[in-house]
Design a protein around this motif. Sequence first.
Motif, short mmCIF file in Angstrom:
data_model
loop_
_atom_site.label_atom_id
_atom_site.label_comp_id
_atom_site.label_asym_id
_atom_site.label_seq_id
_atom_site.Cartn_x
_atom_site.Cartn_y
_atom_site.Cartn_z
N ALA A 1 0.75 -1.16 0.01
CA ALA A 1 -0.10 -0.02 0.01
C ALA A 1 0.81 1.27 -0.03
N VAL A 2 0.50 2.10 -0.49
CA VAL A 2 1.57 3.49 -1.02
C VAL A 2 0.39 4.64 -0.66
N PHE A 3 0.70 5.53 0.30
CA PHE A 3 0.03 6.83 0.35
C PHE A 3 0.69 8.34 0.01
N ILE A 4 0.28 8.71 -0.78
CA ILE A 4 0.79 10.16 -1.34
C ILE A 4 -0.06 11.30 -0.85
N SER A 5 0.64 12.20 -0.02
CA SER A 5 -0.11 12.93 0.82
C SER A 5 0.17 14.55 0.03
N PRO A 6 -0.63 15.35 0.74
CA PRO A 6 -0.66 16.73 0.16
C PRO A 6 0.87 17.16 0.23
N ARG A 7 1.49 16.77 1.24
CA ARG A 7 3.21 17.33 1.54
C ARG A 7 3.93 16.69 0.65
N GLU A 8 4.74 17.48 -0.25
CA GLU A 8 5.60 17.16 -0.91
C GLU A 8 7.04 16.69 -0.34
N VAL A 9 7.28 15.41 -0.69
CA VAL A 9 8.55 14.84 0.14
C VAL A 9 9.86 14.97 -0.61
N LEU A 10 9.85 15.09 -1.90
CA LEU A 10 11.19 14.99 -2.58
C LEU A 10 12.29 16.19 -2.05
N SER A 11 11.69 17.29 -1.80
CA SER A 11 12.74 18.39 -1.56
C SER A 11 13.17 18.36 -0.23
N ILE A 12 12.35 17.63 0.65
CA ILE A 12 12.90 17.08 1.99
C ILE A 12 13.48 15.90 2.24
N TYR A 13 13.56 15.02 1.26
CA TYR A 13 14.00 14.02 1.31
C TYR A 13 15.29 13.57 2.09
N PRO A 14 16.45 14.46 2.03
CA PRO A 14 17.68 14.01 2.65
C PRO A 14 17.50 14.32 4.20
N CYS A 15 16.81 15.53 4.60
CA CYS A 15 16.55 15.63 5.91
C CYS A 15 15.56 14.45 6.56
N TYR A 16 14.66 14.00 5.64
CA TYR A 16 13.79 13.02 6.29
C TYR A 16 14.50 11.91 6.43
N MET A 17 15.24 11.28 5.54
CA MET A 17 15.92 10.15 5.58
C MET A 17 17.03 10.04 7.09
N GLN A 18 17.69 11.28 7.10
CA GLN A 18 18.47 11.68 8.30
C GLN A 18 17.97 11.33 9.51
N ALA A 19 16.83 12.13 9.51
CA ALA A 19 15.92 12.14 10.69
C ALA A 19 15.16 10.97 11.09
N GLY A 20 14.90 10.35 9.95
CA GLY A 20 13.85 9.26 10.07
C GLY A 20 14.58 7.78 10.68
N LYS A 21 15.93 7.63 10.24
CA LYS A 21 16.67 6.76 10.71
C LYS A 21 16.98 6.36 12.33
N ARG A 22 17.07 7.74 12.70
CA ARG A 22 17.23 7.79 13.99
C ARG A 22 16.12 8.04 14.92
N TYR A 23 15.01 8.96 14.62
CA TYR A 23 13.96 9.10 15.19
C TYR A 23 12.59 8.86 14.28
N PRO A 24 12.14 7.80 13.77
CA PRO A 24 11.32 7.68 12.98
C PRO A 24 9.86 7.72 13.53
N GLU A 25 9.76 7.65 14.89
CA GLU A 25 8.60 7.84 15.52
C GLU A 25 8.10 9.24 15.80
N LEU A 26 9.16 10.25 15.25
CA LEU A 26 8.88 11.74 15.31
C LEU A 26 8.38 12.30 13.83
N LEU A 27 8.23 11.46 13.19
CA LEU A 27 7.82 11.77 11.82
C LEU A 27 6.58 11.05 11.36
N ASP A 28 5.72 12.05 10.63
CA ASP A 28 4.48 11.43 10.20
C ASP A 28 4.72 10.15 9.41
N SER A 29 3.83 9.21 9.60
CA SER A 29 4.18 7.91 8.76
C SER A 29 4.14 7.98 7.50
N ALA A 30 3.05 8.62 6.95
CA ALA A 30 2.82 8.80 5.40
C ALA A 30 4.26 9.24 4.67
#
Length: 362
Positions: free
Chosen positions: A139-168
Amino acid sequence: MIRKLVVEGVTVFPKQESFTFVPGLNIIVGGNDSGKSHLMKLCYAITKWGCDGARRELPEVWAEEKRLRRDMLRVYGTHNLSSLTARNRGNGSAKIKASLEGAKVPLGTAELSFGFVSDKEEEGLHIAKLPQRFLTENAVFISPREVLSIYPCYMQAGKRYPELLDSASWELCRALEEEPGSTPIPGSLHHVIEEIESLLSGRLQRLNGRFYLQRPGQEPLELNLVAEGFKRIGTLGLLIGNGTIRPGTALFWDEPEMNLNTTHLPRLVSILMGLCHAGVQVMLTTHSLFLLRELVIQLADKKHSKISRRFFGMQPAYSTTQGVRTSAGNSLDEIDQISSLEAEMEQADRYLNMNLNPGEMA
């Protein structure tokens, strides 16, 4: 794919509501605060939980309850179950039943029934019935929030603190991290890729952990310089290219028309049709009258006659204790009137009347 859902006592659904979805195109229509995103997120959370064919045949119920509770909270971005109970319900209890189906999982063999209460956080979610089988699709969810521009930051933060990011957004970034595999893209999805690249006048690619738009004869263009709506369309192309979206996938797309000019919406609808023809279940939300009319126009074409379609109307009730009023049908005309759509049509009538009768308006 999710096929049936019965919900009671969850967010905007204080009373029991039933929904039957189709394998093709499911369109949830409603204005702001109508609950359309709530419905989509619930469907996504359940489908995401059910897409794990690697589970052992007899999973531990307590472990599945813990995982389902985590998925529900992270998809909605809330900290406790109390936030997910219906507004002004009083006892804070919820009941949910769902039926999934997929490859080698006939309808009726993947049924889930669970409930939760607001005053018992850790042990509050209880599964009354587990599926006999789990899906092997995704299953794939594409939300109104665009993620490609913030992809590097999300990957760095998500690998350490995934519970702080919205799941989608986090799950979407994880999917984008996948490289194109050795399995070729199904021929049924090649047309979709071509439509996307034609709309973007190029293709997206990842270089050194960042995404760029590559157009013929130009240097790679940083995504911060690319239109917001194009980035969301490009995300879809990347997910098809790396095999995340494939036949059997359930795609949940929240307001796909966001930040796109109306001139691009016919192409967007053509892309959606291509996904359905390829065997992707598409569920989208919208309050765009233009998009809805374009969907109706293209669905009327004989070449799309095999695409199953279902419209769902959601309208806030007059009293907050009543939640939302829902309706459903196989055509747009079969659902109840939606205030936001009526307002657009009424304005169009006033505008036409102004041009036809300038003296009267004066």
